[in-house]
Design a protein around this motif. Structure first.
Motif, PDB file in Angstrom:
ATOM      1  N   SER A   4       0.845  -1.188   0.000  1.00 26.31           N
ATOM      2  CA  SER A   4       0.000   0.000   0.000  1.00 26.31           C
ATOM      3  C   SER A   4       0.887   1.247   0.000  1.00 26.31           C
ATOM      4  CB  SER A   4      -0.892  -0.002   1.237  1.00 26.31           C
ATOM      5  OG  SER A   4      -1.691   1.152   1.246  1.00 26.31           O
ATOM      6  N   LEU A   5       0.877   1.958  -1.130  1.00 33.69           N
ATOM      7  CA  LEU A   5       1.677   3.168  -1.272  1.00 33.69           C
ATOM      8  C   LEU A   5       0.779   4.364  -1.543  1.00 33.69           C
ATOM      9  CD1 LEU A   5       4.464   1.876  -3.703  1.00 33.69           C
ATOM     10  CD2 LEU A   5       4.663   2.205  -1.257  1.00 33.69           C
ATOM     11  N   THR A   6       1.212   5.512  -1.062  1.00 35.30           N
ATOM     12  CA  THR A   6       0.522   6.741  -1.437  1.00 35.30           C
ATOM     13  C   THR A   6       0.905   7.087  -2.877  1.00 35.30           C
ATOM     14  OG1 THR A   6       2.294   8.197  -0.703  1.00 35.30           O
ATOM     15  CG2 THR A   6       0.645   7.563   0.952  1.00 35.30           C
ATOM     16  N   HIS A   7       0.198   8.037  -3.444  1.00 39.87           N
ATOM     17  CA  HIS A   7       0.490   8.432  -4.813  1.00 39.87           C
ATOM     18  C   HIS A   7       1.912   8.997  -4.914  1.00 39.87           C
ATOM     19  CE1 HIS A   7      -0.908   9.520  -8.860  1.00 39.87           C
ATOM     20  NE2 HIS A   7      -0.023  10.494  -8.748  1.00 39.87           N
ATOM     21  N   LEU A   8       2.318   9.782  -3.935  1.00 39.35           N
ATOM     22  CA  LEU A   8       3.661  10.357  -3.935  1.00 39.35           C
ATOM     23  C   LEU A   8       4.730   9.269  -3.841  1.00 39.35           C
ATOM     24  CD1 LEU A   8       5.604  12.767  -3.852  1.00 39.35           C
ATOM     25  CD2 LEU A   8       5.264  12.826  -1.372  1.00 39.35           C
ATOM     26  N   GLN A   9       4.533   8.300  -2.963  1.00 39.32           N
ATOM     27  CA  GLN A   9       5.495   7.214  -2.827  1.00 39.32           C
ATOM     28  C   GLN A   9       5.604   6.402  -4.111  1.00 39.32           C
ATOM     29  OE1 GLN A   9       3.695   5.330   0.539  1.00 39.32           O
ATOM     30  NE2 GLN A   9       5.124   6.272   2.006  1.00 39.32           N
ATOM     31  N   ALA A  10       4.482   6.132  -4.748  1.00 42.87           N
ATOM     32  CA  ALA A  10       4.496   5.376  -5.997  1.00 42.87           C
ATOM     33  C   ALA A  10       5.210   6.160  -7.095  1.00 42.87           C
ATOM     34  CB  ALA A  10       3.070   5.046  -6.420  1.00 42.87           C
ATOM     35  N   ALA A  11       4.974   7.464  -7.153  1.00 45.49           N
ATOM     36  CA  ALA A  11       5.624   8.293  -8.169  1.00 45.49           C
ATOM     37  C   ALA A  11       7.133   8.354  -7.935  1.00 45.49           C
ATOM     38  CB  ALA A  11       5.030   9.699  -8.168  1.00 45.49           C
ATOM     39  N   ILE A  48       7.434  15.994 -10.577  1.00 45.73           N
ATOM     40  CA  ILE A  48       6.377  15.506  -9.689  1.00 45.73           C
ATOM     41  C   ILE A  48       5.850  16.641  -8.817  1.00 45.73           C
ATOM     42  CG2 ILE A  48       5.939  14.047  -7.668  1.00 45.73           C
ATOM     43  CD1 ILE A  48       7.866  11.980  -8.989  1.00 45.73           C
ATOM     44  N   GLY A  52       2.388  18.696  -9.271  1.00 42.90           N
ATOM     45  CA  GLY A  52       1.511  18.624  -8.101  1.00 42.90           C
ATOM     46  C   GLY A  52       1.023  20.001  -7.674  1.00 42.90           C
ATOM     47  N   TYR A  56      -2.695  21.627  -7.795  1.00 41.59           N
ATOM     48  CA  TYR A  56      -3.262  22.201  -6.568  1.00 41.59           C
ATOM     49  C   TYR A  56      -3.825  23.591  -6.837  1.00 41.59           C
ATOM     50  CZ  TYR A  56      -3.386  24.294  -1.922  1.00 41.59           C
ATOM     51  OH  TYR A  56      -3.771  24.943  -0.770  1.00 41.59           O
TER      52      TYR A  56
END
Length: 60
Positions: A4-11, A48, A52, A56
């Protein structure tokens, strides 16, 4: 069992592995490969965070 990764971690994980691949196939000597891989990783991270922030501010 799933990772389980956050979007930032996956990127960032994608940027890391893509930088390794581009460094290996993009240059000839080991020193050039490392320098190019680190440079490409920096470009990925800048993109990234830049995109981002653009999203935002674009969504209010």
């Amino acid at each position: 069992m799933f990772l389980s990764l956050t979007h930032l971690q996956a990127a960032l994980l994608f940027a890391f592995f893509a930088s390794i691949v581009l460094g290996v196939v993009g240059r000839n000597s080991d020193k050039e490969r490392i320098r190019y891989g680190v440079t490409v990783f920096g470009y990925f991270v800048a993109a990234i965070f830049g995109l981002g922030w653009l999203m935002y501010f674009g969504h209010g």
